[in-house]
Scaffold this active site. Structure first.
Site, mmCIF file in Angstrom:
data_model
loop_
_atom_site.group_PDB
_atom_site.id
_atom_site.type_symbol
_atom_site.label_atom_id
_atom_site.label_comp_id
_atom_site.label_asym_id
_atom_site.label_seq_id
_atom_site.Cartn_x
_atom_site.Cartn_y
_atom_site.Cartn_z
ATOM 1 N N HIS A 158 -12.810 6.421 36.569
ATOM 2 C CA HIS A 158 -13.176 5.829 35.278
ATOM 3 C C HIS A 158 -11.950 5.426 34.452
ATOM 4 O O HIS A 158 -12.074 4.665 33.491
ATOM 5 C CB HIS A 158 -14.025 6.807 34.452
ATOM 6 C CG HIS A 158 -15.383 7.071 35.041
ATOM 7 N ND1 HIS A 158 -16.270 6.065 35.332
ATOM 8 C CD2 HIS A 158 -15.994 8.226 35.408
ATOM 9 C CE1 HIS A 158 -17.385 6.591 35.849
ATOM 10 N NE2 HIS A 158 -17.242 7.898 35.911
ATOM 11 N N ASP A 194 -19.061 7.194 44.424
ATOM 12 C CA ASP A 194 -19.474 8.105 43.352
ATOM 13 C C ASP A 194 -20.760 7.545 42.713
ATOM 14 O O ASP A 194 -20.989 6.333 42.714
ATOM 15 C CB ASP A 194 -18.359 8.200 42.304
ATOM 16 C CG ASP A 194 -18.629 9.229 41.215
ATOM 17 O OD1 ASP A 194 -18.131 10.361 41.331
ATOM 18 O OD2 ASP A 194 -19.343 8.891 40.238
ATOM 19 N N HIS A 196 -21.481 7.224 39.669
ATOM 20 C CA HIS A 196 -21.171 6.397 38.516
ATOM 21 C C HIS A 196 -20.288 5.211 38.908
ATOM 22 O O HIS A 196 -19.428 5.348 39.775
ATOM 23 C CB HIS A 196 -20.448 7.222 37.442
ATOM 24 C CG HIS A 196 -21.178 8.470 37.030
ATOM 25 N ND1 HIS A 196 -20.937 9.700 37.608
ATOM 26 C CD2 HIS A 196 -22.150 8.667 36.113
ATOM 27 C CE1 HIS A 196 -21.724 10.614 37.048
ATOM 28 N NE2 HIS A 196 -22.481 10.018 36.147
ATOM 29 N N ASP A 283 -21.853 13.249 43.582
ATOM 30 C CA ASP A 283 -22.855 13.401 42.519
ATOM 31 C C ASP A 283 -24.100 12.541 42.792
ATOM 32 O O ASP A 283 -25.016 12.488 41.970
ATOM 33 C CB ASP A 283 -22.268 13.114 41.119
ATOM 34 C CG ASP A 283 -21.275 11.978 41.075
ATOM 35 O OD1 ASP A 283 -21.139 11.254 42.081
ATOM 36 O OD2 ASP A 283 -20.640 11.799 40.018
HETATM 37 N N1 Q9C Z 1 -26.287 12.133 30.899
HETATM 38 C C1 Q9C Z 1 -17.361 11.332 37.241
HETATM 39 O O1 Q9C Z 1 -18.308 11.576 37.989
HETATM 40 N N2 Q9C Z 1 -21.486 11.440 31.155
HETATM 41 N N3 Q9C Z 1 -17.518 11.195 35.924
HETATM 42 C C2 Q9C Z 1 -22.602 12.180 31.638
HETATM 43 C C3 Q9C Z 1 -25.062 12.558 31.511
HETATM 44 C C4 Q9C Z 1 -20.237 11.525 31.796
HETATM 45 C C5 Q9C Z 1 -18.827 11.286 35.314
HETATM 46 C C6 Q9C Z 1 -23.854 11.923 30.850
HETATM 47 C C7 Q9C Z 1 -20.224 11.288 33.276
HETATM 48 C C8 Q9C Z 1 -18.827 11.171 33.828
HETATM 49 C C9 Q9C Z 1 -15.987 11.246 37.793
HETATM 50 ZN ZN ZN Z 2 -19.578 10.368 39.022
#
Ligand code: Q9C
Ligand code: ZN
Length: 342
Positions: A158, A194, A196, A283
């Site tokens: 990110h 990932d 995200h 994830d």
């Molecule tokens: N409703 C990585 O997996 N926000 N970052 C979560 C959940 C942050 C994830 C909100 C997610 C960041 C590297």
């Molecule tokens: Zn992630």
């Protein structure tokens, strides 16, 4: 397979994380690495090696000097006015706000260099972040002897050239991909699996044709990072046609996921990279506490096997994955699936 890691990741150990309006015990925790290391040991996946300190040069190939300077000094500035509780930004420059003026105060600087309030900065964050980048770089240096797993923490995908967020400070995968280019690889592909979207990696290589970026992730209309990751983001200028996003609906299971993966792998084959970087998040697992895909441990084995079908040296770079009871088995399943078919 060789695993590279650094014990310095433990120095990034926030006390709380702001998650959807609640202050919770951080899901991005040091335990993630210990679980994975334990699974690697019990399954005898291969040797482990501590990262070397390889300096700042390769990091400054990706990140702005003022951003690196900020990250390395933010904690000491924060402590002066706030003491030793975790530093968290509360504002960001958006839409009609100005982003060309850097605030003087530390609270303003935290906001200037970040894009969410879910990424605490602590006493040891810089040491851990720089060590995580050196994990990726040390792994890159071993790639000639075969594929390597860079057990990075904190994660990186990110982070943009000058913004932190999403638990990420330095973009380990981007730093490693650039190091590969600088050491003679003509074309590098980065496949981000990932849950995200890898907004940071995308933005770093968005105008380049020498680094192909592909990402399979939750539709940004439904999940973080919300403002990046749509299918119509194809790259600009020289990079037009070298960025590919595969957003998938919440609840995605293997049958849908594998279609996107096959399409992405086909693109990579057409590109013909000298090396492949995998931004490896687990994830996407059905039991993940902050994500909404439904992959199973056996699916990770299949992903690894499909990646092996590309017959390229692969640098696996750890990103997200927060289901403590399964993170180790899922990572090992993917790496074993790869190894058994390489
Ligand atoms: N409703 C990585 O997996 N926000 N970052 C979560 C959940 C942050 C994830 C909100 C997610 C960041 C590297
Ligand atoms: Zn992630």
């Amino acid at each position: 397979m060789l695993t590279v890691y650094s014990p310095a990741h433990q120095r990034h150990n926030p006390s709380l994380e702001l998650l959807d309006g609640k202050y919770v015990s951080p899901v991005e925790s040091p335990q993630r690495v210990s679980e994975i290391l334990q699974a690697i040991a019990t399954t005898q996946l291969g040797p482990t090696l501590e990262a070397q300190n390889l300096g700042l040069e390769a990091i400054l190939r990706i990140h702005d000097a003022d951003y690196v300077e900020f990250l390395s000094t933010a904690w000491s500035e924060w402590v002066v006015s706030h003491g030793t509780y975790d530093a968290l930004p509360l504002s960001a420059t958006t839409r009609s706000f100005r982003s060309d003026r850097r605030p003087r105060c530390i609270e303003g600087k935290l906001s200037y260099y970040s894009f969410d309030a879910g990424t605490p900065l602590t006493a040891g964050t810089w040491d851990a972040a720089i060590a995580s980048a050196h994990v990726a770089l040390t792994a890159q240096a071993h790639l000639e002897q075969g594929s390597v797993f860079a057990l990075c923490r904190p994660p990186g995908h990110h982070a943009t050239q000058n913004l932190y967020g999403g638990y990420c400070f330095l973009n380990n995968a981007a730093i490693a991909a650039q190091a590969l280019r600088d050491r003679g690889a003509e074309r590098v592909a980065i496949l981000d699996i990932d849950y995200h979207h890898g907004n940071g990696t995308q933005s770093i290589f968005y105008d380049r044709s020498d680094v192909l970026f592909l990402s399979i992730h939750a539709d940004p209309a439904d999940d973080y990072p919300f403002f990046s990751g749509y299918a119509d983001e194809g790259g600009i200028a020289q990079g037009d046609g070298f960025n590919h996003n595969y957003p998938l609906p919440l609840g995605t299971q293997w049958h849908l996921y594998q279609d996107a993966l096959h399409t992405a792998l086909h693109r990579i084959r057409q590109f013909g990279p000298d090396a492949l970087v995998i931004s490896l998040g687990v994830d996407t697992f059905e039991g993940d506490p902050i994500a909404k895909f439904c992959l199973h441990t056996d699916d990770y084995r299949a992903i690894g096997a499909l990646i092996a079908s590309l017959s390229r040296p692969v640098l696996f770079v750890m990103e997200g994955g927060y289901a403590m009871e399964a993170i180790g088995q899922n990572v090992v399943a993917l790496l074993r699936g790869y190894q058994d078919h390489a």
